[in-house]
Design an enzyme around this catalytic site. Structure first.
Site, mmCIF file in Angstrom:
data_model
loop_
_atom_site.group_PDB
_atom_site.id
_atom_site.type_symbol
_atom_site.label_atom_id
_atom_site.label_comp_id
_atom_site.label_asym_id
_atom_site.label_seq_id
_atom_site.Cartn_x
_atom_site.Cartn_y
_atom_site.Cartn_z
ATOM 1 N N HIS A 76 0.096 5.128 -0.398
ATOM 2 C CA HIS A 76 -0.823 6.938 -0.179
ATOM 3 C C HIS A 76 -0.254 7.982 -1.637
ATOM 4 O O HIS A 76 0.783 7.598 -1.673
ATOM 5 C CB HIS A 76 -0.979 7.817 0.641
ATOM 6 C CG HIS A 76 -2.157 8.817 0.549
ATOM 7 N ND1 HIS A 76 -3.131 8.521 0.193
ATOM 8 C CD2 HIS A 76 -1.670 10.380 0.281
ATOM 9 C CE1 HIS A 76 -3.910 9.385 0.319
ATOM 10 N NE2 HIS A 76 -2.535 10.476 -0.048
ATOM 11 N N GLU A 131 1.619 0.200 12.058
ATOM 12 C CA GLU A 131 1.806 1.397 11.928
ATOM 13 C C GLU A 131 1.431 2.493 13.183
ATOM 14 O O GLU A 131 1.680 3.966 13.067
ATOM 15 C CB GLU A 131 1.928 2.301 10.316
ATOM 16 C CG GLU A 131 1.828 1.227 9.095
ATOM 17 C CD GLU A 131 2.604 0.310 9.275
ATOM 18 O OE1 GLU A 131 2.943 -0.800 9.458
ATOM 19 O OE2 GLU A 131 3.877 0.966 8.847
ATOM 20 N N ARG A 178 0.258 1.386 25.555
ATOM 21 C CA ARG A 178 1.038 2.997 25.359
ATOM 22 C C ARG A 178 -0.317 3.723 25.191
ATOM 23 O O ARG A 178 -0.514 4.652 25.728
ATOM 24 C CB ARG A 178 1.704 2.719 23.788
ATOM 25 C CG ARG A 178 2.373 3.729 23.226
ATOM 26 C CD ARG A 178 2.953 4.039 22.538
ATOM 27 N NE ARG A 178 3.960 4.771 21.669
ATOM 28 C CZ ARG A 178 4.445 5.850 22.476
ATOM 29 N NH1 ARG A 178 5.605 5.335 23.327
ATOM 30 N NH2 ARG A 178 5.682 7.172 21.865
ATOM 31 N N GLN A 182 26.624 13.196 -10.394
ATOM 32 C CA GLN A 182 26.763 13.861 -8.597
ATOM 33 C C GLN A 182 26.910 11.962 -7.914
ATOM 34 O O GLN A 182 26.623 11.532 -6.883
ATOM 35 C CB GLN A 182 25.634 14.516 -8.374
ATOM 36 C CG GLN A 182 26.330 15.841 -8.537
ATOM 37 C CD GLN A 182 27.576 16.806 -7.703
ATOM 38 O OE1 GLN A 182 27.118 16.344 -6.683
ATOM 39 N NE2 GLN A 182 28.244 17.063 -8.657
ATOM 40 N N HIS A 203 4.379 5.328 13.416
ATOM 41 C CA HIS A 203 4.806 6.596 12.860
ATOM 42 C C HIS A 203 5.915 7.294 13.890
ATOM 43 O O HIS A 203 6.904 7.909 12.901
ATOM 44 C CB HIS A 203 3.978 7.053 11.846
ATOM 45 C CG HIS A 203 2.958 6.105 10.338
ATOM 46 N ND1 HIS A 203 4.487 5.526 10.093
ATOM 47 C CD2 HIS A 203 1.809 6.039 10.022
ATOM 48 C CE1 HIS A 203 3.562 5.591 8.478
ATOM 49 N NE2 HIS A 203 1.945 5.984 8.916
ATOM 50 N N SER A 240 0.566 -1.383 -0.435
ATOM 51 C CA SER A 240 0.007 0.357 -0.402
ATOM 52 C C SER A 240 1.194 1.414 -0.528
ATOM 53 O O SER A 240 1.966 1.044 0.920
ATOM 54 C CB SER A 240 -0.875 0.097 1.264
ATOM 55 O OG SER A 240 -1.488 1.116 1.815
ATOM 56 N N TYR A 289 -2.150 2.832 13.767
ATOM 57 C CA TYR A 289 -3.377 3.998 13.702
ATOM 58 C C TYR A 289 -4.068 2.934 14.119
ATOM 59 O O TYR A 289 -3.625 1.784 15.389
ATOM 60 C CB TYR A 289 -3.310 3.033 11.698
ATOM 61 C CG TYR A 289 -2.600 3.824 10.943
ATOM 62 C CD1 TYR A 289 -3.108 5.348 11.263
ATOM 63 C CD2 TYR A 289 -2.010 3.634 9.914
ATOM 64 C CE1 TYR A 289 -1.914 6.266 9.891
ATOM 65 C CE2 TYR A 289 -0.948 4.617 8.517
ATOM 66 C CZ TYR A 289 -1.100 5.474 8.879
ATOM 67 O OH TYR A 289 -0.488 6.463 8.193
ATOM 68 N N ARG A 322 -2.731 -6.440 8.189
ATOM 69 C CA ARG A 322 -1.427 -5.488 8.182
ATOM 70 C C ARG A 322 -1.515 -5.309 10.012
ATOM 71 O O ARG A 322 -1.414 -4.960 10.708
ATOM 72 C CB ARG A 322 -1.416 -4.335 7.481
ATOM 73 C CG ARG A 322 -0.096 -3.664 7.562
ATOM 74 C CD ARG A 322 0.302 -3.936 6.284
ATOM 75 N NE ARG A 322 1.855 -3.188 6.958
ATOM 76 C CZ ARG A 322 2.201 -2.110 6.120
ATOM 77 N NH1 ARG A 322 2.075 -1.921 5.866
ATOM 78 N NH2 ARG A 322 3.599 -2.002 6.104
#
Ligand code: NAP
Ligand code: SF4
Length: 670
Positions: free
Chosen positions: A29, A167, A178, A414, A255, A27, A169, A217
């Site tokens: 975005h 992640e 937590r 570079q 995140h 996935s 959510y 997930r």
């Protein structure tokens, strides 16, 4: 069938359906989800990837209801009109023999709006708003919303859904202590905390029947304090399987975690061991992910039994044909994702459409179209750095006759410097990719050849991609070669620098040079995990344990004249990693410095109004770049046939994203 990747490319039987190989496009975005005509562009984006052979695609996250949106205007998937609108996407993928699942994502406390909801009213460190604690009624309604969205996804023609449970959510917020301080049936014991995700999966399975893929997930390694322990993750994984999940995907890190998980500094396949720990306890297929960017890595993982499938997201921005090229044993032609985040995640974080540094067509499939040229022209491209390479190869692909002049004896510009920075070795892959593209597209490469003005008469078009050189700065004593070196010479010639080094300039390159000079020897995956305090046994909650900073033996100062933030470099999503790395190694970061002079003693500066001597053995100049513009006084004679791109066009804030994009955009027009 590929002789080199037989395990990666073997089909996966899910009972009621079969995936054509073990590769999942994870996935991402893209920003097209919210764009006005975005679904058509999104359909073209996914169709190219399905045509390129990927086994199963997962879309970016769509919220199952209004309050679960990540941003006030983020995409939602909750009404029949959404199902109708998405048919263009599913039909495009199915046309190419692919399969696609819709990701359902409720942002919870990560929502960037004041209506955020979570298990408890605890604000996330990366959020603007504190969430409201969900009532039991809101929880029940949200479970129904997930089921409703999944049923609509089925109606839209999706082959399945992915439930975002990692992640950090919403679902993850219920799972971990937590963020879950509840005392009701949704909080307290682990049995209660995992109730919400389990109820979501049960409700979805009931709504969609048995023959529909449900991927979950699962956050297998939270990388935050008070995250789950291994026993907890395992208990949830087993219960999810029981509840009707078809495939278990791996989530690594919330995140808000301060541990890099996907940036280029993260070693390849750095977290496959996490999935490997869970796999023997489940009978459904498991997917692993994070920093897998070559078919070799994928094959190794499947062959060794660490996972049943590998998920790659950004590698499909970089190359839609990844799987087909692997299947034809032509992996050397894959345009490899270098993990830089510069055009994908950095863009999304700035509210812009995602694309890719090495493939500017990503998410612009309907706008940047490479077609055969109507009139074949003779084109000179001067400079084989990123801009010149992308332009020359695209021109040649279109049928033009292209001579590419490079004054050095190698291509890359570079990027050849960047690939020598520890943690940036991936840049080598882009040079490999372009070297092979030069051969296949038929570009006539002239190495060690300085183009002159007189040579250009015979060409219909001239592309000046002559790049940049280090900026010369005016500090007293700067001309002493014993004491001073510019970054280009240092990286190319590995100039000895002694034990104490002052770096003038704290942009991307100053930070890179400081990283290079303080890099420990013989760094392997276990060293890297240890450096970031990652507990491979997952005995500590969240997989983190307290770890000491490993200071460098060298004394390094990174300096800039501007006051304010120092050491982050330009990357929006990676700057904190650079800064944290330098801090952990004890590098001195100083902003608001005035350079007085350089002499035998070192670099004299004025800092906070006081004169100070930095007793540097060497002063490294990383003060940005100036354009290289050969025979500029004659450019006007070339008239409209001259096109200037990349660093030659504009050296300030030069970045490779712009250089490569300019090269391709020009090439499709000529
Ligand atoms: P830069 O980002 O423009 O930084 C130049 C540094 O030199 C600044 O810290 C500036 O700070 C200082 N400086 C400028 N003029 C000076 C002068 N006359 N005397 C002394 N100091 C001076 O350039 P860069 O570090 O060379 O990077 C070039 C580009 O490469 C960047 O724009 C970036 O996009 C790209 N890059 C990206 C990454 C990445 O990780 N994403 C890494 C490396 C490079 P003060 O003016 O405040 O002193
Ligand atoms: Fe990969 Fe960089 Fe492209 Fe993102 S921009 S997909 S990280 S190469």
């Amino acid at each position: 069938m590929s002789a080199m990747y037989p395990n990666l490319l073997q089909p996966l039987d899910l009972g009621f359906t079969q995936l054509r190989n073990r590769v999942l496009m994870g996935s991402m975005h893209t920003g097209l989800e919210e764009d006005k005509k975005g679904l058509h562009k999104l359909a073209a984006f996914y169709e190219e990837r399905a045509k390129g052979g990927v086994g199963l695609i997962v879309t970016g996250g769509f919220s199952p209801n209004l309050r679960g949106r990540l941003h006030p205007f983020s995409a939602e998937f909750s009404k029949p009109k959404h199902a109708n609108a998405h048919k263009v996407v599913t039909e495009a993928v199915h046309r190419q023999g692919g399969k696609i699942a819709l990701q359902l994502l409720h942002a919870g406390r990560y929502a960037m709006h004041p209506f955020a909801l979570s298990a408890s009213g605890i604000k996330a460190p990366i959020a603007k708003f504190a969430p409201s604690e969900m009532s039991s009624r809101q929880i029940r309604k949200t479970i129904d919303a997930f089921a409703n969205s999944a049923a609509l996804a089925q109606l839209a023609g999706y082959d399945g859904v992915e439930v975002m449970g990692s992640e950090g959510y919403l679902l993850n917020q219920f799972i971990c202590k937590r963020t879950n301080m509840r005392y009701d049936e949704w909080g307290g014991s682990y049995e209660n905390r995992m109730r919400f995700p389990l109820e979501v999966v049960k409700a979805i399975r009931k709504a969609v029947g048995e023959e529909f893929i449900i991927i979950f997930r699962l956050s297998m390694l939270d990388l935050v304090e008070e995250g789950s322990t291994f026993e907890e993750v395992l208990a949830l994984a087993k219960a999810l399987e029981e509840a009707g999940v078809t495939i278990m995907n791996t989530g690594i890190g919330w995140h808000e975690a301060r541990i890099p998980t996907i940036a280029t500094q993260v070693p390849r396949s750095a977290f496959a061991w996490v999935t490997e720990k869970i796999k023997p306890h489940l009978s459904i297929p498991v997917i692993t992910c994070n920093r897998i960017n070559t078919p070799e890595e994928g094959e190794k993982i499947i062959r060794s039994g660490q996972a049943d499938m590998v998920s790659m997201a950004r590698p499909f921005l970089a190359d839609p044909e990844f799987v087909n090229k692997a299947a034809e044993d032509k992996a050397q032609f894959i345009n490899t994702c270098i993990g830089c985040n510069q055009a994908c995640l950095d863009n999304v974080f700035k509210g812009k459409r995602a694309s890719c540094l090495v493939n500017p067509r990503a998410c612009y499939e309907t706008e940047i179209v490479v077609q055969p040229a109507e009139t074949k022209k003779k084109v000179a491209v001067i400079g084989a750095g990123p801009a010149g390479l992308s332009c020359a190869t695209t021109l040649s692909e279109r049928g033009h006759q292209v001579d590419l002049y490079e004054r050095n004896d190698r291509i890359g510009g570079q990027f050849r410097l960047a690939m020598q920075i520890p943690g940036k070795e991936e840049f080598r892959e882009t040079i490999r990719y372009f070297a092979n593209r030069i051969d296949t597209t038929g570009v006539n490469l002239q190495l060690s050849t300085e183009a002159t003005f007189d040579m250009l008469n015979e060409y219909d078009e001239v592309v000046m991609a002559s790049g940049v050189e280090p900026r010369k700065v005016a500090i007293e004593g700067i001309d002493n070669p014993e004491k001073v070196v510019d970054y280009q010479t240092l990286i190319k010639e590995k100039t000895p620098v002694g034990e104490k080094i002052a770096i003038v300039g704290a942009g991307g390159i100053g930070v890179d040079v400081a990283t290079m000079l303080t890099e420990p020897n013989g760094h392997n995956l276990d060293d890297w995990l240890h450096e970031w305090g990652i507990d491979k046994k997952i005995e500590h909650p969240g997989g983190l344990y307290p770890y000491p900073d490993s200071l460098s033996d060298k004394t390094v100062w990174v300096l800039q004249r501007r006051a304010g933030r120092v050491g982050k470099g330009p990357g929006k999503t990676t700057g904190w990693i650079h800064k944290r790395t330098l801090e952990k190694r004890g590098v001195n970061l100083m902003g608001g410095v005035n350079y007085d002079k350089i002499d035998e003693q070192g670099l004299h500066i004025t800092f906070k109004g006081k004169e100070q001597l930095l007793e540097a053995d060497k002063v490294v100049i990383c003060a940005g770049q100036e354009s290289v513009r050969p025979f500029e006084d004659k450019w006007h004679d070339l008239g409209e046939k001259l096109h200037v791109i990349g660093g030659a066009d504009h050296a300030g804030e030069l970045d490779a994203v712009r250089a490569i994009r300019q090269g391709v955009e020009l090439a499709v027009k000529l």
